[in-house]
Design a protein around this motif. Structure first.
Motif, PDB file in Angstrom:
ATOM      1  N   ARG A  70      40.678  71.347  53.721  1.00 18.17           N
ATOM      2  CA  ARG A  70      40.715  72.408  52.704  1.00 18.17           C
ATOM      3  C   ARG A  70      41.935  73.315  52.837  1.00 18.17           C
ATOM      4  NH1 ARG A  70      38.805  77.286  54.717  1.00 18.17           N
ATOM      5  NH2 ARG A  70      37.717  77.092  56.704  1.00 18.17           N
ATOM      6  N   ASN A  71      42.599  73.324  53.981  1.00 17.75           N
ATOM      7  CA  ASN A  71      43.756  74.185  54.199  1.00 17.75           C
ATOM      8  C   ASN A  71      45.083  73.532  53.827  1.00 17.75           C
ATOM      9  OD1 ASN A  71      42.188  76.338  55.273  1.00 17.75           O
ATOM     10  ND2 ASN A  71      41.994  75.171  57.162  1.00 17.75           N
ATOM     11  N   ILE A  72      45.034  72.359  53.223  1.00 17.20           N
ATOM     12  CA  ILE A  72      46.274  71.656  52.872  1.00 17.20           C
ATOM     13  C   ILE A  72      47.085  72.419  51.819  1.00 17.20           C
ATOM     14  CG2 ILE A  72      45.250  70.167  51.098  1.00 17.20           C
ATOM     15  CD1 ILE A  72      47.945  69.110  53.624  1.00 17.20           C
ATOM     16  N   GLY A  73      46.408  73.208  51.016  1.00 16.07           N
ATOM     17  CA  GLY A  73      47.107  73.974  49.992  1.00 16.07           C
ATOM     18  C   GLY A  73      46.672  73.558  48.602  1.00 16.07           C
ATOM     19  N   LYS A  74      47.264  74.167  47.611  1.00 16.35           N
ATOM     20  CA  LYS A  74      46.893  73.941  46.217  1.00 16.35           C
ATOM     21  C   LYS A  74      47.590  72.697  45.674  1.00 16.35           C
ATOM     22  CE  LYS A  74      47.039  76.098  41.666  1.00 16.35           C
ATOM     23  NZ  LYS A  74      47.502  77.268  40.899  1.00 16.35           N
ATOM     24  N   ALA A  75      46.770  71.708  45.305  1.00 19.61           N
ATOM     25  CA  ALA A  75      47.287  70.517  44.627  1.00 19.61           C
ATOM     26  C   ALA A  75      47.256  70.818  43.138  1.00 19.61           C
ATOM     27  CB  ALA A  75      46.442  69.299  44.950  1.00 19.61           C
ATOM     28  N   THR A  76      48.407  70.664  42.461  1.00 22.97           N
ATOM     29  CA  THR A  76      48.494  71.004  41.042  1.00 22.97           C
ATOM     30  C   THR A  76      48.514  69.782  40.134  1.00 22.97           C
ATOM     31  OG1 THR A  76      50.902  71.112  41.212  1.00 22.97           O
ATOM     32  CG2 THR A  76      49.687  73.178  41.503  1.00 22.97           C
ATOM     33  N   SER A  77      48.718  68.624  40.709  1.00 30.03           N
ATOM     34  CA  SER A  77      48.731  67.383  39.937  1.00 30.03           C
ATOM     35  C   SER A  77      48.396  66.245  40.891  1.00 30.03           C
ATOM     36  CB  SER A  77      50.118  67.163  39.309  1.00 30.03           C
ATOM     37  OG  SER A  77      50.181  65.918  38.660  1.00 30.03           O
ATOM     38  N   ALA A  78      47.591  65.300  40.422  1.00 34.29           N
ATOM     39  CA  ALA A  78      47.233  64.164  41.279  1.00 34.29           C
ATOM     40  C   ALA A  78      46.875  62.980  40.394  1.00 34.29           C
ATOM     41  CB  ALA A  78      46.059  64.517  42.184  1.00 34.29           C
ATOM     42  N   GLY A  79      47.266  61.807  40.835  1.00 33.98           N
ATOM     43  CA  GLY A  79      46.929  60.617  40.077  1.00 33.98           C
ATOM     44  C   GLY A  79      47.365  59.351  40.771  1.00 33.98           C
ATOM     45  N   ILE A  80      47.045  58.264  40.128  1.00 37.24           N
ATOM     46  CA  ILE A  80      47.442  56.945  40.621  1.00 37.24           C
ATOM     47  C   ILE A  80      48.841  56.655  40.080  1.00 37.24           C
ATOM     48  CG2 ILE A  80      46.931  54.480  40.426  1.00 37.24           C
ATOM     49  CD1 ILE A  80      43.951  55.312  40.206  1.00 37.24           C
ATOM     50  N   CYS A  81      49.661  56.031  40.892  1.00 32.09           N
ATOM     51  CA  CYS A  81      50.998  55.646  40.439  1.00 32.09           C
ATOM     52  C   CYS A  81      51.288  54.222  40.895  1.00 32.09           C
ATOM     53  CB  CYS A  81      52.057  56.605  40.969  1.00 32.09           C
ATOM     54  SG  CYS A  81      52.205  56.639  42.760  1.00 32.09           S
ATOM     55  N   VAL A  82      52.257  53.606  40.266  1.00 29.70           N
ATOM     56  CA  VAL A  82      52.681  52.265  40.646  1.00 29.70           C
ATOM     57  C   VAL A  82      54.163  52.328  41.004  1.00 29.70           C
ATOM     58  CG1 VAL A  82      52.943  49.872  39.915  1.00 29.70           C
ATOM     59  CG2 VAL A  82      50.958  51.187  39.169  1.00 29.70           C
ATOM     60  N   ILE A  83      54.464  51.920  42.222  1.00 29.97           N
ATOM     61  CA  ILE A  83      55.842  51.884  42.706  1.00 29.97           C
ATOM     62  C   ILE A  83      56.085  50.511  43.302  1.00 29.97           C
ATOM     63  CG2 ILE A  83      57.517  52.861  44.328  1.00 29.97           C
ATOM     64  CD1 ILE A  83      55.994  55.507  44.118  1.00 29.97           C
ATOM     65  N   LYS A  84      57.152  49.879  42.882  1.00 32.13           N
ATOM     66  CA  LYS A  84      57.506  48.545  43.362  1.00 32.13           C
ATOM     67  C   LYS A  84      56.330  47.574  43.205  1.00 32.13           C
ATOM     68  CE  LYS A  84      60.239  48.055  46.803  1.00 32.13           C
ATOM     69  NZ  LYS A  84      60.818  48.004  48.134  1.00 32.13           N
ATOM     70  N   GLY A  85      55.584  47.725  42.094  1.00 24.52           N
ATOM     71  CA  GLY A  85      54.475  46.836  41.796  1.00 24.52           C
ATOM     72  C   GLY A  85      53.216  47.074  42.608  1.00 24.52           C
ATOM     73  N   LYS A  86      53.182  48.152  43.384  1.00 22.57           N
ATOM     74  CA  LYS A  86      52.007  48.452  44.216  1.00 22.57           C
ATOM     75  C   LYS A  86      51.410  49.781  43.782  1.00 22.57           C
ATOM     76  CE  LYS A  86      53.571  45.666  47.907  1.00 22.57           C
ATOM     77  NZ  LYS A  86      53.934  45.398  49.198  1.00 22.57           N
ATOM     78  N   GLN A  87      50.073  49.818  43.778  1.00 22.75           N
ATOM     79  CA  GLN A  87      49.362  51.024  43.368  1.00 22.75           C
ATOM     80  C   GLN A  87      49.272  52.011  44.518  1.00 22.75           C
ATOM     81  OE1 GLN A  87      45.872  50.555  40.863  1.00 22.75           O
ATOM     82  NE2 GLN A  87      44.820  52.043  42.139  1.00 22.75           N
TER      83      GLN A  87
END
Length: 159
Positions: A70-87
């Protein structure tokens, strides 16, 4: 004739050594470049101001063997992404001065790598985990260093 064959063999051996000694660097650099290009492409995520709950964040991170405290901080955006064909997972955190992007990809580098990302605009580093590679990227060095400490203390990698 024998000397010529020995020279040919020595030269061939030298070529193999050079290729294999630079291969990890090339793979690391290619992966670092792919992470930076992804951040540049998804610049809208850096402007997002909503807050992602810890439960939502951990749901996204779980398939990658990572759990946030919980102390990691405020996440303002999060999602799945694909880079070099890997999720992978792409999370933007509020940094001290500028946003900090964390990308987790299931492509592993050598164990105990921590390589710098040095783009003209973005700085950061790559960390190998048991499940892949984690990249931490920001435009601001101070935000990056502050988040590195927060991440070390508040993000657990499952073993």
């Amino acid at each position: 004739m024998i000397i010529l064959n020995l020279l040919d063999m020595a030269f061939s051996f030298l070529i193999v050594v050079v290729i294999f000694s630079t291969a990890p660097f090339n793979k690391t650099q290619a992966l670092a470049d792919a992470f930076v290009e992804h951040v540049k492409f998804d610049v809208a995520a850096l402007r997002e101001k909503s807050e992602i709950s810890l439960q939502q964040l951990n749901q996204l991170l779980k398939p990658h063997g990572v759990k946030a405290d919980r102390n990691i901080g405020k996440a303002t955006s999060a999602g799945i992404c694909v880079i070099k064909g890997k999720q992978g997972a792409h999370v933007v955190f509020q940094g001290k001065n500028e946003p900090v992007t964390v990308i987790i990809l299931p492509e592993q580098l050598k164990a105990d790598d921590e390589d710098a990302i040095n783009d003209p605009l973005y700085k950061g580093y790559l960390v190998s985990t048991k499940h892949g590679t984690l990249a931490v990227i920001s435009e601001d060095e101070e935000s990056l260093q502050e988040f590195k400490i927060r991440m070390r203390d508040n993000l657990m990698i499952y073993i």
